[in-house]
Design a protein around this motif. Structure first.
Motif, PDB file in Angstrom:
ATOM      1  N   MET A 191      -6.561   2.839   5.578  1.00 14.98           N
ATOM      2  CA  MET A 191      -7.393   1.411   6.412  1.00 14.98           C
ATOM      3  C   MET A 191      -6.030   0.255   6.605  1.00 14.98           C
ATOM      4  SD  MET A 191      -9.907   1.257   3.749  1.00 14.98           S
ATOM      5  CE  MET A 191     -11.010  -0.346   4.659  1.00 14.98           C
ATOM      6  N   PHE A 209       2.330   2.028  -3.471  1.00 18.03           N
ATOM      7  CA  PHE A 209       0.767   2.463  -3.673  1.00 18.03           C
ATOM      8  C   PHE A 209       0.667   3.563  -4.273  1.00 18.03           C
ATOM      9  CE2 PHE A 209      -3.947   2.758  -4.802  1.00 18.03           C
ATOM     10  CZ  PHE A 209      -3.868   2.477  -5.910  1.00 18.03           C
ATOM     11  N   VAL A 215      -2.807  13.094  -1.027  1.00 17.57           N
ATOM     12  CA  VAL A 215      -2.828  11.695  -1.049  1.00 17.57           C
ATOM     13  C   VAL A 215      -1.626  11.157  -0.350  1.00 17.57           C
ATOM     14  CG1 VAL A 215      -3.287   9.433  -2.393  1.00 17.57           C
ATOM     15  CG2 VAL A 215      -5.122  11.551  -2.810  1.00 17.57           C
ATOM     16  N   VAL A 259     -15.878  -3.318   6.617  1.00 15.53           N
ATOM     17  CA  VAL A 259     -14.825  -1.973   5.345  1.00 15.53           C
ATOM     18  C   VAL A 259     -13.648  -2.831   5.701  1.00 15.53           C
ATOM     19  CG1 VAL A 259     -14.304  -0.518   4.437  1.00 15.53           C
ATOM     20  CG2 VAL A 259     -16.365  -0.807   5.524  1.00 15.53           C
ATOM     21  N   GLN A 260     -13.481  -3.249   7.361  1.00 15.18           N
ATOM     22  CA  GLN A 260     -12.221  -4.119   7.385  1.00 15.18           C
ATOM     23  C   GLN A 260     -11.488  -5.181   7.188  1.00 15.18           C
ATOM     24  OE1 GLN A 260      -9.831  -0.490   8.801  1.00 15.18           O
ATOM     25  NE2 GLN A 260      -8.418  -2.024   8.138  1.00 15.18           N
ATOM     26  N   ALA A 274      -9.316   1.227  -1.485  1.00 12.65           N
ATOM     27  CA  ALA A 274      -9.811   2.937  -0.954  1.00 12.65           C
ATOM     28  C   ALA A 274      -9.475   3.595  -0.811  1.00 12.65           C
ATOM     29  CB  ALA A 274     -10.405   2.647   0.434  1.00 12.65           C
ATOM     30  N   ILE A 275      -7.945   3.593  -1.282  1.00 18.92           N
ATOM     31  CA  ILE A 275      -7.495   4.578  -1.400  1.00 18.92           C
ATOM     32  C   ILE A 275      -7.387   5.244  -2.805  1.00 18.92           C
ATOM     33  CG2 ILE A 275      -4.990   5.658  -1.833  1.00 18.92           C
ATOM     34  CD1 ILE A 275      -3.805   3.144   0.343  1.00 18.92           C
ATOM     35  N   ALA A 276      -7.722   4.196  -3.839  1.00 22.86           N
ATOM     36  CA  ALA A 276      -7.708   4.426  -5.406  1.00 22.86           C
ATOM     37  C   ALA A 276      -9.222   5.582  -5.423  1.00 22.86           C
ATOM     38  CB  ALA A 276      -7.951   3.877  -6.161  1.00 22.86           C
ATOM     39  N   PRO A 307     -10.006   8.229   4.216  1.00 23.95           N
ATOM     40  CA  PRO A 307      -9.945   7.184   3.795  1.00 23.95           C
ATOM     41  C   PRO A 307      -8.751   6.630   3.638  1.00 23.95           C
ATOM     42  CG  PRO A 307     -10.779   8.157   1.342  1.00 23.95           C
ATOM     43  CD  PRO A 307     -10.535   9.678   2.844  1.00 23.95           C
ATOM     44  N   PHE A 308      -7.752   7.166   3.693  1.00 21.85           N
ATOM     45  CA  PHE A 308      -6.326   6.469   3.597  1.00 21.85           C
ATOM     46  C   PHE A 308      -5.313   5.501   4.681  1.00 21.85           C
ATOM     47  CE2 PHE A 308      -6.690   9.894   0.943  1.00 21.85           C
ATOM     48  CZ  PHE A 308      -7.632   9.462   0.108  1.00 21.85           C
ATOM     49  N   TYR A 347      -8.111  -2.850   0.434  1.00 19.24           N
ATOM     50  CA  TYR A 347      -7.867  -0.942   1.222  1.00 19.24           C
ATOM     51  C   TYR A 347      -6.615  -0.550   0.131  1.00 19.24           C
ATOM     52  CZ  TYR A 347      -7.317  -3.558   5.758  1.00 19.24           C
ATOM     53  OH  TYR A 347      -7.837  -4.734   6.216  1.00 19.24           O
ATOM     54  N   ALA A 348      -6.434  -0.907  -1.656  1.00 15.06           N
ATOM     55  CA  ALA A 348      -5.684  -0.312  -2.120  1.00 15.06           C
ATOM     56  C   ALA A 348      -6.850   0.883  -2.990  1.00 15.06           C
ATOM     57  CB  ALA A 348      -4.706  -0.927  -3.160  1.00 15.06           C
ATOM     58  N   LEU A 401       1.105  -1.796  -0.344  1.00 15.67           N
ATOM     59  CA  LEU A 401      -0.289  -0.221  -0.017  1.00 15.67           C
ATOM     60  C   LEU A 401       0.840   1.149  -0.031  1.00 15.67           C
ATOM     61  CD1 LEU A 401      -2.575  -0.854   3.020  1.00 15.67           C
ATOM     62  CD2 LEU A 401      -2.930  -1.122   0.169  1.00 15.67           C
ATOM     63  N   ILE A 458     -10.653  13.058  -4.735  1.00 14.50           N
ATOM     64  CA  ILE A 458     -10.628  14.076  -4.680  1.00 14.50           C
ATOM     65  C   ILE A 458      -9.865  14.984  -5.334  1.00 14.50           C
ATOM     66  CG2 ILE A 458      -7.965  15.654  -3.401  1.00 14.50           C
ATOM     67  CD1 ILE A 458      -8.231  13.752  -1.202  1.00 14.50           C
ATOM     68  N   VAL A 476      -8.168  -7.475   3.333  1.00 13.69           N
ATOM     69  CA  VAL A 476      -7.355  -8.039   2.036  1.00 13.69           C
ATOM     70  C   VAL A 476      -6.798  -6.740   1.230  1.00 13.69           C
ATOM     71  CG1 VAL A 476      -8.247  -8.594  -0.128  1.00 13.69           C
ATOM     72  CG2 VAL A 476      -9.441  -9.496   1.547  1.00 13.69           C
ATOM     73  N   VAL A 477      -5.797  -6.604   1.228  1.00  7.35           N
ATOM     74  CA  VAL A 477      -5.266  -5.459   0.352  1.00  7.35           C
ATOM     75  C   VAL A 477      -5.140  -4.622  -0.344  1.00  7.35           C
ATOM     76  CG1 VAL A 477      -2.892  -4.906  -0.408  1.00  7.35           C
ATOM     77  CG2 VAL A 477      -2.704  -6.694   1.413  1.00  7.35           C
ATOM     78  N   GLY A 489     -10.586   7.281  -3.191  1.00  2.02           N
ATOM     79  CA  GLY A 489     -10.156   8.228  -2.233  1.00  2.02           C
ATOM     80  C   GLY A 489      -9.643   9.552  -3.054  1.00  2.02           C
ATOM     81  N   THR A 490      -8.437   8.861  -3.680  1.00  2.00           N
ATOM     82  CA  THR A 490      -7.604   9.867  -4.609  1.00  2.00           C
ATOM     83  C   THR A 490      -9.241  10.469  -5.871  1.00  2.00           C
ATOM     84  OG1 THR A 490      -5.757   8.444  -4.111  1.00  2.00           O
ATOM     85  CG2 THR A 490      -6.030   9.676  -5.939  1.00  2.00           C
TER      86      THR A 490
END
Lengths: 496, 656
Positions: free
Chosen positions: A232, A171, A219, B623-624, B634-636, A229-230, B631-632, A168, B642, B627-628, B638-639
């Motif tokens: 997790m 990433f 980010v 939600v937690q 969620a990051i994507a 939400p970053f 999570y990825a 992560l 924004i 599984v990676v 969020g990005t």
């Protein structure tokens, strides 16, 4: 065309050099030291951090601020203050680790050198005055942390933690690098000082390239700071990593990264205040709510502290949002509250982790709130009292460091006009008391499951950590003037 | 700047921490040792500080730290300063001196208690809080101590928490004190908004800036603070907790509920005398409440049968004397009486404790009698304390009570003084009723089962040490009347508007002249002496006739004044009135609120919120996933949000 190499101002980066060289020496020395003597490496690492603190103090009084290495490094009191806080966190974490590693049979020789390398990355982060320096620093620190998180080689959770963190992290740093390149594309520079000059009075502020770049860089920050939400990865990584490592990364990383964020947005991008403050505003609200809410249902103390650290980052972010350089008074209050909060957080959070470390047994880490913390006050009254103080401080009860931190942060937010942040902050603080006080209630009102067992002795280094954290937590609550004055003196972010 | 003053409050605090954390592991029963040492050191340091004050005539102080300096919070910068002037001197000597004796006594009295270390921890914490209360130089620090003593009082009344009555009494004390503290707190808010500071002294302080403030607001402040004083000093409608507080161990009653904490209200008002003098209406209320309390409590004390309850009502009544003296503006006599009362009432309580100890926890005087032979030292010292309480000529209580009455008369309230003399008669009567019932006559207990015995020296020595000042203190500091050493000592506190190097002391000559004129005339002084002497002797004589010789039948008296007897015996039905007027309606209201508003509406909201937060928390757990790739994602996402918001909506999407 002749390119003149920039002058080597090694004195300016003395703290970084000391720690980096110390790390290399420790790495070499490990080859010649029998495994049983490895704690000596820990004390060497401790000494290194203390020398580095000395160097910071020396620089504090010297010719600061100054730019070095073609403006890629800015040595100023702001960076020095943050470096000192980071180093204190590192020193306490090292003390925390010495006996823990032996007891948990994790005494691998590369542990302390890695920790020092990580610290060197943090120091560089605090002084970074260029997106490139910033990225390099972040990588130094992250690479070390990835390995440290997996340093319990025999445990699957530790391996999982390291892999998740690495995947992560890579990433999100992709976003960070991409954002950097977009900013370079829009402005032609990556240097903070040059960025500020380029943006001032230019028509660039509405440039979509620049805005997208800013968003992507944010980010990257949000990942490293574990802002929702970053966030997790945080509970999994924190709970999987050995507790001493978790303690270290929960304070040092946050402190250094917040410093870098503050330097970037107020030193380089004040012209984009409206943009980044809005994004951080939204992130702060989501982070405060999510972090504190999710912590309520946690039964594992490390996961609870992980979510707690997410919520705490939200409070610091509130003050970052309020750092409006066009209003000097407000800006000073906001930035000094960031520094104060980071300092307070370092002590109270490390203290809480130190108690967790103190309870761990070789065969059982003792992390369950209901099972292992119930009745602790009867078995180990001093330890329980210390934990109670740290919990009350994290929850923001008056006469503790945490209360002063929250007070200053919320006040800065109100002064800057962000009263919704203060309202959400206070409400989520109330929610947070539910899980902080639960620990206290368990310790004092619960029935112990380990009543027949002799309480373990707390080793001396750990007792020192606990004592330092306890004194600081209480002292900063009763006597906030000393750290606050230091933070006030450290408000010179150099961007000439 | 005396930089060693911090030792005074620190020592008991250390003793508290030590006993609480390590007391259980102490070998044998030595938990009293740190407390004894701490109290002795605190007393010696206090004595040094007082000697310094005596030598220079100036207050001494030490600023420990400032809370939130430069935090820029609108002047809310509280200095934690230890401040000792002549008034504080009196208080700290009482607290540490009598406190020390009571700590010694407690080692004997509580010797068989399993929670020995806990008792000494709480007792030391109390002393710390009480010292903070009197040493602070602003209202916030005082309030800190104020709350602290309240907490310790609660803990110690409920010390035997396995007794239901002790638990109830502790709760009653706490709740009644909450009412008072609430008034104090509001008064403090009003002070801060009016003056912008909570400090007593200095050019910026409250007492130097009274001029020009409206009398209305000062009266409101005075009355609100008095509500706090009523709670702590058990005055007026808030008296009801103190008699029940006797459920606590007897040394606690002696230290907290007789000598120190209950006088906090009196101390506070005397400390704020400048404020009260600027609010005459508030002073008048203080006078009336104090006088009524003084009278009512004395009448109740006439008919009590529990030896500690007699003392409790006597304490309320004596506090009433001090409070109405404050109300009349006779501040020095109030503090004088506070001082003498601290000695003789502590003595009386400790003596009562010795009797109870020797009688195997019996407290009913009807089951005692004739104890003077088996407990000679207790008897002698108790008589000394009783003489002082009854105002027997030349004892400490005689001088201080007389000064209050003469002072009140002189300040323009002769009626109040006359009521005070009537109470003095009743005081003498009930005090010696207690003595005669307990120590004289034939034993009324079963000698087969109860073997009264004298207490060990660890208990009797403090009694003797307290008996001496109870008898002699008045002669030492009270003569000549109205101008004795106590007046010279406390005089500087009351000079000028706020005292202490105050700019208000403008015309020194005029003040001196006023001082000269401020002495009661000789006829009043002599008349007061005569009245006090006669009434005291009359009270003792009546008690002798009724309970010593039995020449007057107590039963017959009770029958003749059956109505009054019932009124007094039932404590003027105060508890019943509260039950009917406050508790019962509140109960009904509470039931309504509980059934309808709370269970239905509020609980709905609260449970809803709890369910919501818990539910959200549970959902967040889902939600937690661990599984990676999730999570990825969620990051994507969020990005995308924004960046998308930036690019689509532009920067100003969130207006400030």
């Amino acid at each position: 065309m002749e390119i003149a190499p920039p002058p080597f101002d090694l004195g300016a980066i003395a703290p970084f050099l000391i720690v980096a060289v110390g790390a290399m020496i420790a790495l070499l020395a490990d080859l010649f030291i029998p495994p049983a003597r490895r704690p000596a490496l820990g004390y060497f690492a401790l000494g290194t951090t203390l020398v580095a603190i000395g160097a910071c103090v020396w620089l504090w009084g010297g010719a600061v601020p100054r730019l070095a290495f073609a403006n890629m490094i800015a040595v100023d009191r702001f960076g020095l203050f943050v470096t000192i806080v980071t180093l204190i966190g590192a020193a306490l974490s090292i003390l925390l680790s010495v006996d823990f590693l032996q007891e948990q049979r994790l005494g691998y020789g590369e542990y302390f050198p890695l920790m020092l390398f990580t610290v060197s990355g943090m120091i560089l982060l605090a002084f970074a005055n260029d997106l490139i320096t910033f990225f390099i620093a972040l990588e130094i620190l992250s690479l070390g942390l990835y390995i440290l998180a997996g340093s319990a080689r025999g445990r699957a959770v530790s391996q999982e933690s390291a892999i998740k963190y690495f995947l992560l992290g890579s990433f999100s740093f992709g976003f960070l690098v991409y954002g950097t390149s977009l900013i370079y594309g829009a402005t032609g520079t990556t240097n903070f000082t040059a960025l500020r000059v380029a943006l001032e009075g230019s028509g660039l502020t509405d440039n979509p390239l620049l805005l997208a770049g800013l968003a992507l860089v944010l980010v990257g920050f949000a990942f490293k700071l574990a802002l929702a939400p970053f966030h997790m990865w945080t509970p999994d990584v924190y709970s999987g990593a050995p507790t001493a490592v978790t303690a270290f990364m929960s304070v040092g990383t946050k402190v250094a990264t917040f410093a870098a964020l503050l330097r970037l947005v107020t030193g380089a991008l004040p012209a984009l205040y409206a943009d980044w403050s809005n994004a951080l505003f939204a992130l702060a609200i989501v982070t405060m709510i999510l972090g504190n809410l999710a912590a309520i249902t946690q039964r594992n103390i490390k996961r609870m502290l992980a979510y707690s650290s997410i919520g705490q980052a939200g409070y610091v972010l509130v003050a970052v949002v309020a750092s409006d350089t066009t209003q000097p008074g407000v800006n000073d209050a906001a930035q000094s509250s960031v520094l104060f909060y980071l300092l307070a957080y370092t002590f109270m959070n490390l203290g809480a982790f130190a108690v967790v470390v103190a309870l761990a047994r070789p065969d059982d880490e003792r992390l369950d709130l209901d099972r292992d913390y119930a009745g602790l006050a009867r078995r180990q009254p001093l330890l329980a009292a210390a934990m109670a103080v740290f919990m009350l401080s994290l929850g923001g009860i008056p006469l503790t460091a945490g209360f002063m931190g929250k007070l200053l942060v919320f006040r800065a937010a109100i002064e800057a006009g962000y009263w919704p942040l203060a309202v959400v902050g206070v409400l989520t603080s109330a929610v947070a008391l539910a899980f902080y006080l639960r620990v206290v209630v368990r310790m004092y009102a619960g029935e112990s499951r380990h009543a027949e067992e002799r309480p373990a002795r707390v080793p001396v280094p750990l007792a020192v950590v606990l004592a330092v954290c306890l004194v600081a937590t209480i002292q900063f609550g009763i006597l906030p003037a000393i750290p606050l004055d230091a933070a006030r003196g450290a408000l010179t972010i150099t961007a000439p | 700047m005396e930089n060693w003053l911090f030792l005074i409050p620190l020592m008991p605090l250390l003793a508290f921490a030590f006993d609480l954390l390590l007391g259980r592991r102490f070998p044998g029963k030595w938990a009293h040792a740190p407390a004894w040492i701490a109290m002795a050191v605190a007393f010696v340091v206090s004595l040094l500080a007082v000697l310094r004050v005596a030598r220079t005539g100036e207050p001494v102080s030490q600023t420990l730290w400032r809370w939130m300096p430069g935090a820029d919070l609108g002047g809310f910068d509280i200095p934690f300063t230890i401040f000792i002037d002549q008034l504080t001197s009196v208080m700290i000597l009482i607290i540490t001196g009598i406190g020390f004796l009571i700590h010694i006594y407690s080692a004997g009295y509580m010797g068989h208690d399993p929670g020995y270390y806990r008792f000494f921890a709480y007792l030391s914490l109390f002393v710390f809080a009480m010292l903070v209360l009197v040493l602070g130089d602003n209202f916030l620090v005082m309030f800190f101590g104020w709350e602290g003593v309240g907490l310790c009082s609660y803990l110690l009344i409920g010390y035997w928490f396995d007794r239901r009555s002790a638990g109830d009494a502790a709760k009653k004390a706490f709740i009644v004190n909450r009412v008072g503290d609430f008034g104090f707190l509001i008064g403090m808010f009003l002070l801060f908004t009016t003056f912008g500071t909570l400090s007593f002294f200095g050019p910026e302080g409250i007492f130097a800036n009274l001029a020009g403030k409206g009398e209305g607001v000062l009266t409101a402040i005075g009355l609100l603070l008095f509500v706090g004083a009523m709670g702590k000093s058990a005055q007026g409608p808030l008296t009801v907790w103190l008699p029940d507080a006797m459920e606590g161990p007897t040394p606690v009653s002696a230290l907290i509920h007789a000598a120190t904490m209950v006088t906090a209200g009196v101390y506070m008002m005397v400390r704020a005398h400048a404020l009260y003098e600027a609010a005459p209406v508030a002073l008048l209320v203080v006078l009336i409440v104090g006088l009524a309390t003084c009278f009512i409590a004395a009448t109740i004390g006439l008919v009590q049968n529990d030896i500690k309850r007699v003392m409790a009502y006597s304490t309320v009544s004596q506090l009433g004397y001090m409070v109405f003296a404050v109300g009349a503006g006779a501040f020095i006599p109030a503090i004088f009486h506070l001082m003498t009362h601290a000695f003789f009432k502590a003595l009386l309580f400790l003596g009562a404790g010795s009797v109870i100890h020797g009688m195997h926890e019996e407290q009913d005087m009807r089951k005692m009698g004739g104890l003077r032979r088996s407990m000679p030292i207790t008897y002698a010292t108790l008589v000394a304390g009783s003489l002082a309480l009854a105002g027997f000529p030349l004892t400490a209580g005689f001088f201080s009570k007389d000064e209050i009455l003469v002072g009140t008369w002189f300040e323009g309230y002769p009626l109040a003084a006359i009521v005070g003399w009537i109470v003095a008669f009743m005081t003498a009567f009930y005090t010696f009723r207690m003595i005669f019932l307990t120590f004289h006559g034939q034993p009324r207990f079963d000698p087969e089962h109860v073997h009264p015995h004298e207490s060990p020296p660890v208990m009797t020595l403090p009694l003797i040490a307290l008996a001496i000042p109870s008898l002699l203190l008045g002669i030492i500091v009270g003569l000549p009347a109205e101008a004795g050493p106590i007046h010279q000592w406390l005089g500087p506190v009351f000079e000028g508007g706020g005292g202490h190097a105050d700019a208000a002391r403008t015309m020194a000559v005029a003040v001196a002249a006023a001082e000269e004129a401020h002495h009661p005339p000789a006829w009043l002084t002599v008349g007061g002496f005569a009245a006090s002497t006669l009434l005291s002797l009359a009270g003792i004589a009546l008690a002798w006739l009724m309970y010593g010789t039995g020449r007057i039948s107590a039963q017959a008296m009770g029958r003749r004044f059956a109505g009054l007897y019932a009124l007094f015996y039932n404590k003027w039905y105060l508890d019943d009135i509260y039950q009917a007027l406050i508790v019962a309606p509140l109960d009904v209201l509470a039931r309504i609120l509980w059934k309808w508003v709370d269970a239905g509406f509020i609980d709905g909201i609260v449970n809803g919120v709890a369910h919501l937060t818990g539910g959200v928390s549970q959902q967040l757990r889902k939600v937690q996933t661990g599984v990676v790739s999730n999570y990825a994602l969620a990051i994507a996402l969020g990005t995308v949000i924004i960046v998308g918001v930036y690019l689509l909506l532009g920067p100003q999407f969130l207006a400030r």
